[in-house]
Write a protein that holds these residues in place. Sequence first.
Motif, short mmCIF file in Angstrom:
data_model
loop_
_atom_site.label_atom_id
_atom_site.label_comp_id
_atom_site.label_asym_id
_atom_site.label_seq_id
_atom_site.Cartn_x
_atom_site.Cartn_y
_atom_site.Cartn_z
N ALA A 132 0.90 -1.11 0.20
CA ALA A 132 -0.19 0.04 -0.04
C ALA A 132 1.01 1.06 0.06
CB ALA A 132 -0.93 0.04 1.31
N GLY A 133 0.51 2.30 -0.61
CA GLY A 133 1.24 3.48 -0.46
C GLY A 133 1.75 3.78 -2.08
N ARG A 134 1.74 5.19 -2.24
CA ARG A 134 2.47 5.13 -4.04
C ARG A 134 4.00 5.18 -3.76
NH1 ARG A 134 -1.60 6.27 -7.05
NH2 ARG A 134 -3.47 7.00 -6.26
N GLY A 135 4.55 5.28 -2.94
CA GLY A 135 6.19 5.51 -2.85
C GLY A 135 6.57 6.56 -3.74
N ALA A 136 7.74 6.67 -4.17
CA ALA A 136 8.61 7.53 -5.09
C ALA A 136 7.76 7.39 -6.32
CB ALA A 136 9.94 7.38 -5.31
N ALA A 137 7.66 8.69 -7.03
CA ALA A 137 6.83 8.89 -8.43
C ALA A 137 7.89 8.24 -9.43
CB ALA A 137 6.62 10.27 -8.55
N ALA A 138 7.32 7.66 -10.51
CA ALA A 138 8.22 7.26 -11.47
C ALA A 138 8.63 8.31 -12.65
CB ALA A 138 7.48 6.35 -12.39
N ASP A 139 9.86 9.06 -12.63
CA ASP A 139 10.44 9.85 -13.44
C ASP A 139 10.57 9.39 -15.07
OD1 ASP A 139 11.37 12.07 -14.61
OD2 ASP A 139 13.62 11.69 -13.74
N LEU A 140 9.27 9.64 -15.91
CA LEU A 140 9.66 8.96 -16.96
C LEU A 140 9.35 10.20 -18.19
CD1 LEU A 140 7.05 5.63 -16.96
CD2 LEU A 140 9.44 6.14 -16.42
N PRO A 141 9.71 10.08 -19.31
CA PRO A 141 9.93 11.11 -20.32
C PRO A 141 8.16 11.50 -20.76
CG PRO A 141 10.68 9.08 -21.26
CD PRO A 141 10.77 8.94 -19.98
N THR A 142 8.15 12.62 -21.10
CA THR A 142 7.08 13.00 -21.56
C THR A 142 6.87 13.28 -23.08
OG1 THR A 142 7.40 15.57 -21.42
CG2 THR A 142 6.35 14.24 -19.57
#
Length: 583
Positions: free
Chosen positions: A373-383
């Motif tokens: 549970a919990g989102r944790g660190a955001a994923a840094d992906l290109p836009t």
Amino acid sequence: MGLRLPVLRSPDFPGVHRDQAAVSRPRPTVAGAAPCVAVDPARIRTLIAAVVRGRIGGTFWATPTHLGDVQAILRPADAGQAERMARAALATCPAEQVLASLPAASWVAPVRRRLTQQGIAVVEGEIDPWSLLTTAAVLHVDGDDELAFLGLISGAAVRCHGDGRFAGLGLTTDDPAIFQKTAMTVESLAATVLLDQAQYRDPFTGTDASAETAIERLIFWRGALEANRGVASGAGIAVWKRREVEGMLHPGGNMRLRFAQTAAGAVQAAVAEGGGIAVWPSRAPPGLTEAAAAAGIPLYRIEDGFVRSVGLGAACHPPLSVVLDRTGIYYDPTGPSDLETILATTDFSPGLTERAAALAAFIVRAGISKYAAGRGAAADLPTGVRRVLVTGQVEDDLSVRLAGGDVAGNLDLLRRVRAAEPDAFIVFKPHPDVEAGLRPGHVAEADALAYADRVLRDVAMPALLDAVDCVHVLTSLAGFEALLRGREVVTHGHPFYAGWGLTRDLAGPLPRRTRQLRLTELVAGALILYPRYLDPVTRLPCPPEVLMARLSEQTRPRSTWLTRVRDMQGRLRRSGRRARSAA
């Protein structure tokens, strides 16, 4: 005289104190005092209807009896009542249409002999009272027997053979010696019994609750216990998860799930109890299928549910959700399963789909996944580019072996995704059991990067699903979790959620899956109707909403000596893997 037990009360559950499970307690009363609950006739009628429809009240969790053509039920409180009841019943119907329900008491043996000599059938011990109300035209009971109350609210004819709280109210046919009290209606009696004489609590929060909430909990438990009836023994179930499995598969009454290590032991226990065997397919004892078939014992497959726990099963964190499938198992598309039948045939009501929508929204909002549970660190992906997630799997998992088609492991899956998505930014996330060094399926990073643009190991699945446009899976549950979050899902195998019109399925159609489902219907089937859940705080069987709330509050796995040992084993395997790669 002590306070009477409320008519609406909780079953006993293994390992749970009665006070913890209790939905009710007696309300102390003062002689001559006015009722402390105002009576709303519409509310009382609604409560009565819910109790009757849900078949709760009394010892509803006990073993049912199958009546046949019975016109009169005798439920005496002592030997003298048994004699009087038998005479009254035999004056109006033949003995073969009379059934006596006797308690486990010292006076019963001679009474049983006399009744059977007269041709009256006898059952002994605690009985589900609702099974006695099926066909009987008249109930012969003691005036204090709560079966009288259940019979009255169900519309049965009741004759009291002893004074008590349900006799002398103008609602029953009584022996002449019974003192006639003030006349009552069924509704006013129900108000007294259900509201004035009982207080209610929510066992999951410990706070005060309404009668309606208590009824809802009891109806849920009745359904859960009935769904477990006929399961007598467990096989292939690891010792460290047995307490939780027993809590979720408890059939009610004095029945207990008997665990066995061997095929012979499982079959012997099942024969003794007259039920089937719940088996964990990947750990089934050798020879179990043949031994069960020879004894005529059915096998029911048990597996982790789709929202399981905080912590990995491979790390010996016990499940808080399981499925028990009497037809097949959800991950095996070569044959039908209970889940497939639910999804193909259920008439999903608006109330059920609204509940499913709320459940799915909570899961997404709380960042709940199968193991965390919990989102944790955001994923840094290109836009500015199509972002595709590929989820690795345990390569010897039964779902991969049975539903993976011709895909030859995680690296082959990556190759296929790159062929299907040549211009996409592809992210590969290895399976957490594989990453922990506990299960096979490792792909060297250099090999993965031949097809993927990035390998992400430490980003939580909910955060990663939030950051991508599409998810490619073999049979991974991540595809189902992606659907909850509105993502496009492409399947390369045949997971349980494929073939219902919600995914793009590259492995081809499944002939049995022709229905087009809405997402809320898939969620209702997969998360509400199919699994069983256990509250980790109270250890009580619970609806999914309770478990999701608990998981949202616990974001880190609990550590035990066994999980620490498994973590050490994983570290050693990972070290060996790194050493082999370096060499």
